[in-house]
Motif scaffolding. Structure first.
Motif, PDB file in Angstrom:
ATOM      1  N   GLY A   1      -1.584   4.730   5.475  1.00 44.53           N
ATOM      2  CA  GLY A   1      -3.034   4.774   5.631  1.00 44.53           C
ATOM      3  C   GLY A   1      -3.477   4.392   7.032  1.00 44.53           C
ATOM      4  O   GLY A   1      -4.359   5.036   7.619  1.00 44.53           O
ATOM      5  N   LEU A   2      -2.867   3.338   7.590  1.00 47.85           N
ATOM      6  CA  LEU A   2      -3.202   2.932   8.957  1.00 47.85           C
ATOM      7  C   LEU A   2      -2.868   4.036   9.945  1.00 47.85           C
ATOM      8  O   LEU A   2      -3.590   4.264  10.926  1.00 47.85           O
ATOM      9  N   SER A   3      -1.755   4.744   9.695  1.00 48.02           N
ATOM     10  CA  SER A   3      -1.348   5.820  10.592  1.00 48.02           C
ATOM     11  C   SER A   3      -2.351   6.964  10.589  1.00 48.02           C
ATOM     12  O   SER A   3      -2.765   7.447  11.650  1.00 48.02           O
ATOM     13  N   VAL A   4      -2.762   7.409   9.413  1.00 47.70           N
ATOM     14  CA  VAL A   4      -3.675   8.564   9.364  1.00 47.70           C
ATOM     15  C   VAL A   4      -5.082   8.193   9.805  1.00 47.70           C
ATOM     16  O   VAL A   4      -5.835   9.038  10.290  1.00 47.70           O
ATOM     17  N   MET A   5      -5.448   6.909   9.664  1.00 47.97           N
ATOM     18  CA  MET A   5      -6.778   6.488  10.123  1.00 47.97           C
ATOM     19  C   MET A   5      -6.905   6.628  11.632  1.00 47.97           C
ATOM     20  O   MET A   5      -8.005   6.859  12.153  1.00 47.97           O
TER      21      MET A   5
ATOM     22  N   PHE B   1      -8.184   8.198   4.227  1.00 49.59           N
ATOM     23  CA  PHE B   1      -7.274   7.677   3.201  1.00 49.59           C
ATOM     24  C   PHE B   1      -5.976   8.475   3.222  1.00 49.59           C
ATOM     25  O   PHE B   1      -5.918   9.585   3.723  1.00 49.59           O
ATOM     26  N   GLY B   2      -4.933   7.875   2.656  1.00 49.57           N
ATOM     27  CA  GLY B   2      -3.629   8.521   2.564  1.00 49.57           C
ATOM     28  C   GLY B   2      -3.492   9.284   1.262  1.00 49.57           C
ATOM     29  O   GLY B   2      -4.466   9.460   0.513  1.00 49.57           O
ATOM     30  N   PRO B   3      -2.268   9.726   0.939  1.00 48.49           N
ATOM     31  CA  PRO B   3      -2.071  10.531  -0.276  1.00 48.49           C
ATOM     32  C   PRO B   3      -2.302   9.733  -1.552  1.00 48.49           C
ATOM     33  O   PRO B   3      -2.735  10.303  -2.558  1.00 48.49           O
ATOM     34  N   PHE B   4      -2.010   8.437  -1.558  1.00 46.50           N
ATOM     35  CA  PHE B   4      -2.232   7.576  -2.712  1.00 46.50           C
ATOM     36  C   PHE B   4      -2.782   6.237  -2.228  1.00 46.50           C
ATOM     37  O   PHE B   4      -2.534   5.816  -1.095  1.00 46.50           O
ATOM     38  N   ASP B   5      -3.510   5.564  -3.121  1.00 45.78           N
ATOM     39  CA  ASP B   5      -4.076   4.260  -2.772  1.00 45.78           C
ATOM     40  C   ASP B   5      -3.044   3.147  -2.869  1.00 45.78           C
ATOM     41  O   ASP B   5      -2.964   2.282  -2.007  1.00 45.78           O
TER      42      ASP B   5
END
Length: 968
Positions: A176-180, A186-190
């Motif tokens: 999540g930090l990477s895609v932000m 958000f990423g693929p899953f929480d």
């Protein structure tokens, strides 16, 4: 050094694609692509070998009877699958199997239960009709996942990586930090719960677990035994749901039989292979039709069960589980052996435990038996009505059929069979032969026999126990179901009866006991040590392990020990002992074939007769002074009957259920928190089943791209070679293994190119050998004028360079071994100056000399000194420099049954030539002829030197099934 930019990585689009049409693999380098193509996409042109005929042996003629239609069955008085008036004509089923059959083989399907196709409302459809769509959803509907990426991530983390909940959360947070950083929110899953909930929402494969609680229904006081006061839990799934999921699995399409059938070869001799080729399925289909003519056109589905206790922890409570597995006889044996969702846990049976004082309590034993059978009977209550009335179900090819279920084979070891059949310990579960003479005369066990005995006033329960071995207090679960009879469906067990039982627990133990009787203790120990060192000195080959005392070998090591034990004891024990092992090994390799015919059954009978003859040596010398009343060894006499009824025994072996323990019991247990673990294990199994079936559905709908399928397949750990140790690459691939590829009889390809060209091979007069080879390839011979009059015109002068190789890959058809779904197996042939950081390894291979001669008479063995390839006139010539062996005698050795070869010498030097790679069939395993003296092998002997140090060698036909079928 500045940090490497993530964008500096080579983009996928610029990677090199595979040059083979239909393969979507990409590569970072030309070297990687070359290795991939040469290892996996071998051109089969010019490499198909002519089939080598089976051995012609003189065996006593079996008491055959003619079957209807002129088929020979060899089944004696048990009768034929069909009579003369109902012999069916060969026909093409609605969805034929894609498995290739040998030339001249004809399949006669059952004439009444024909597997006719219907629409989803049960209306008949004409043959050739297209099946309805698998689903009405859109091609891009990944419900409950958002897209293919989300499914692949969930499948990778949960099924393949088995990542812990904490690590999943850590990974997703980092993701999540990477895609932000790139603007995504958000990423693929929480979190892990999001993944688990999504998997739980998968519709495919949904078969929830249910619990049934059982207790004794009687008034108990405080003095009652502890086991009577307990409440026992039985966890199970609805078999109707599980069977529906299994039948609708598109992964089985083409590997599924919709009708019982009889298969004959071009000489009208009967053949047996998969389950539905056996007489049992045919007779049950007959009985169904005779009882209800309206079942005509229905599809017979045989329910195959397997049960076996397993322990997941030792020393910390000895946690045990008793899983019950379900499969169906319609799927082919290779699918069942490879699982592929064809073997699923249907229940976890209760394991009653009492105090030690109750171990021999008759009431407690009776209760355990009653609980066991009543549990299985209760589990299958939901499909009982479909054993007489067909039910509409979707099948692997997408069509709907009217299914009628039936209980088929039950896979179990001997203790489980005793519980199932309700017989007395040490009695045979299939016949009434007395334990004191268990290989003597005995009638088949049947429900009818037991019922007749119970009707005789003078036959008390104790007398039935003593004289017939029936435990009348046990009522088998099959009594509650139509047509089922427990004594007829107990299958033979190769693992416990043959490998672990007769070989490891009996024969190997008897040899040690004989040595202690025949020799002083010091001499006996010296001989045992010599056997250990001989086993450790066996040249390297896929499977057997070196350097371990054989008494420590268990499980798979026991199978490996079988392959090399005979040569190790020859000369140290009397010939009768060696011949006893040889007869037993012949029996093993015949009975473990993937396909058997009437000739194979005659050979099986002969091998068993010889085994019984030579094992008498152990009785004579006092090792078995009380005889051979051993139920597991006695079971060998029933294997021919098993083959006639259920096909090849390797499709119904407890090794299938034992290996399923790993994925269904042991791994889930390790993933649990160990506290009340069963509930967690059941949930893990349910999720794994959902992911597996969802994947097959996505693939069948064309949604899962090939590269994603490869990414999600199990892989071996990646090994990075250290500088200077490149020769050790692929040492983890030593065992070779199954491969799903085009079916050919044999093919060998060079595996990888070394960077050096024109390497010094250390072979005297190599240029002359290469010249001779090249001229032979070009059609010249010694009598040609051009060659004899102009020797200065050397062809090799036009070869610019020679590429050398460290290994070759042999791919061959070996359906009886561990193989792919098309029966193909792959193995590595090594030729390297440094193997596993030690000395050189140069393997031996079979060379085809005359494919018109049977077995090893048309072959020879050579040892590879170098693999190489060169280009001449635009044509590539892959070849090998080889050292020759020559046969000793014109027949195999009389004791071991193996051919013996010795180095072929010319003027005191090894005979070396260059041969084309196409003449190599596959690798060969040689074992030294050790002789009768001891000690022969030094304690620190290096097995890599075995092929250089001995004067003669056995050609080991017992190393695997394929070798056994070509090196006779």
């Amino acid at each position: 050094m500045p940090p490497r930019s993530r964008n500096s990585r080579q983009p996928i689009a610029s990677r090199l694609p595979c040059t083979v049409t239909g393969c979507h693999q990409t590569f970072a380098s030309q070297q990687g692509r070359t290795k991939h193509v040469r290892s996996l996409h071998r051109s089969m042109d010019g490499h198909i070998r002519a089939p080598i005929p089976r051995p012609l042996v003189n065996v006593p003629a079996e008491e055959n009877m003619e079957l209807g239609g002129g088929f020979e069955d060899g089944q004696g008085a048990q009768g034929a699958p069909f009579g003369p008036e109902q012999t069916p004509e060969p026909e093409v089923p609605d969805s034929p199997s894609t498995e290739e059959r040998p030339k001249g083989v004809t399949r006669h399907p059952h004439p009444y239960l024909t597997g006719s196709i219907y629409d989803e409302r049960g209306r008949p459809l004409p043959k050739g009709s297209a099946p309805p769509p698998l689903t009405n959803r859109k091609p891009d509907d990944w419900t409950p996942f958002e897209d293919s990426l989300q499914f692949c991530i969930a499948d990778f983390l949960y099924r393949r990586e088995e990542m812990s909940q904490e690590n999943i959360n850590t990974l997703l947070n980092l993701w999540g930090l990477s895609v932000m950083q790139h603007g995504a929110t958000f990423g693929p899953f929480d979190n892990y719960k999001h993944i688990f909930d999504t998997i739980d929402d998968i519709e495919q494969g949904d078969a929830p677990w249910m619990c049934m609680k059982v207790s004794i229904n009687e008034e108990l006081d405080e003095t009652a035994q502890s086991w009577k006061k307990k409440e026992y839990e039985l966890w199970f799934r609805d078999p109707d749901v599980v069977l529906s999921n299994m039948l609708s699995n598109p992964d089985f399409d083409g590997q599924f039989d919709y009708q019982p059938y009889v298969e004959v070869d071009e000489n009208n001799k009967r053949r047996w292979s998969d389950y539905m080729s056996g007489n049992y399925s045919w007779r049950q289909a007959d009985a169904i039709y005779e009882a209800d003519k309206s079942t005509r056109g229905a599809t017979y589905v045989s329910i195959v069960l397997g049960a076996d206790k397993t322990t997941v922890s030792v020393g910390t409570g000895d946690t045990e589980y008793h899983p019950l597995y379900l499969t169906i006889g319609n799927v082919h044996n290779n699918v069942r052996r490879g699982h592929r969702s064809a073997v699923v846990p249907i229940a976890f049976l209760a394991i009653p435990k009492g105090d030690r004082q109750h171990d021999n309590d008759a009431d407690f034993r009776r209760f355990k038996s009653q609980l066991y059978h009543s549990s299985i009977a209760a589990i299958f209550e939901t499909v009982k009505k479909y054993m007489t009335t067909p039910v509409l179900r979707r099948c692997p090819d997408g069509h709907f059929r009217r299914i009628i279920f039936d209980f088929g084979a039950f896979i179990a070891d001997y203790p489980e069979q005793v519980m199932l059949a309700g017989v007395v310990q040490n009695w045979c579960c299939r016949c009434t032969a007395l334990p004191s003479d268990i290989d003597g005369i005995g009638d088949p066990r049947t429900n009818e026999l037991l019922d007749r005995l119970l009707e005789v006033p003078s036959m008390t329960h104790q007398k039935i126990w003593d004289e017939y071995g029936f435990n009348t207090s046990v009522i088998p679960f099959t009594r509650d179901y139509p047509r089922a009879e427990i004594y007829k469906i107990l299958s033979s067990d190769l693992l416990h009866q043959v490998i672990k039982g007769t070989f490891k627990d009996h024969l190997v133990t008897w040899v040690e006991e004989y040595l202690n009787i025949a020799h002083e203790k010091a001499d006996a120990n010296a001989i045992m040590d010599e056997i250990d060192r001989r086993l450790a000195a066996v040249p390297p080959f896929s499977g057997p392990r070196q350097g371990r005392r054989f008494k420590q070998w268990t499980g798979d090591d026991s199978k490996a020990l079988m392959k090399i034990y005979i040569a190790a004891i020859k000369g140290l024990v009397p010939p009768e002992v060696v011949k006893c092992f040889t007869a037993f090994m012949d029996f093993c390799y015949i009975v473990r074939r993937n396909d058997l015919d009437t000739d194979a059954l005659a050979m099986l009978k002969d091998a068993l007769k010889r085994f019984h003859q030579y094992r008498e040596f152990f009785r004579t010398y006092g090792v078995r002074g009380d005889g051979f009343s051993l139920p597991r060894q006695h079971s060998l006499v029933h294997y021919a009957d098993h083959i006639r009824n259920f096909g090849a025994p390797n499709g119904l072996c407890s090794s299938i259920t034992e290996s399923r323990h790993i994925t269904a019991v042991k791994k889930p247990w390790r993933r649990s928190n160990r506290y009340q673990a069963l509930g967690q294990m059941l949930l893990i199994n349910q999720r794994l089943d959902k992911l597996a079936l969802a994947r097959t559905h996505y693939t069948a709908r064309g949604m899962l791209r090939p590269e994603h399928s490869r990414l999600l397949a199990p892989i071996a750990p990646v090994k990075v070679s250290k500088p200077g140790h490149e020769d050790d690459e692929d040492e983890d691939d030593e065992a070779g293994g199954a491969v799903d590829g085009e079916r050919v009889l044999a093919d060998v390809k060079l595996a990888r190119t070394r960077p050096e060209l024109g390497e010094k091979l250390g072979i005297d007069d190599f240029p002359s050998m290469l010249e001779t080879f090249l001229r032979g390839q070009l059609g010249y011979n010694d009598s040609d004028d051009e060659y004899s009059d102009d020797e200065d015109d050397r062809k090799i002068d036009y070869i610019s360079s020679i590429s050398t190789y460290r290994s070759a890959v042999a791919t061959f058809y070996a359906p009886s071994d561990i193989c792919g779904i098309r029966g193909m197996r792959r193995e590595w042939i090594r030729c390297t100056p440094s193997w596993r950081k030690g000395g050189p390894r140069r393997d031996c291979v079979y060379l085809v000399e005359d494919d018109s001669k049977p077995g090893f008479r048309g072959l020879n063995v050579v040892r590879v000194k170098a693999f190489m390839s060169f280009n001449y006139g635009g044509t590539e010539y892959p070849c090998a420099a080889v050292e020759w062996f020559k046969k000793v005698g014109r027949h195999p050795d009389g004791e071991t049954g193996m051919w013996i070869v010795k180095p072929d010498m010319s003027s005191g030097e090894r005979d070396v030539t260059v041969v084309h790679i196409d003449s190599i069939l596959r690798s060969a395993h040689l074992i030294p002829v050790y002789g009768s003296y001891y000690p022969t092998i030094p304690p620190d002997y290096d097995h890599n030197e075995s092929l250089d140090d001995f004067q003669a060698y056995h050609v080991n036909k017992y190393i695997d099934h394929h070798a056994n079928e070509i090196a006779f």
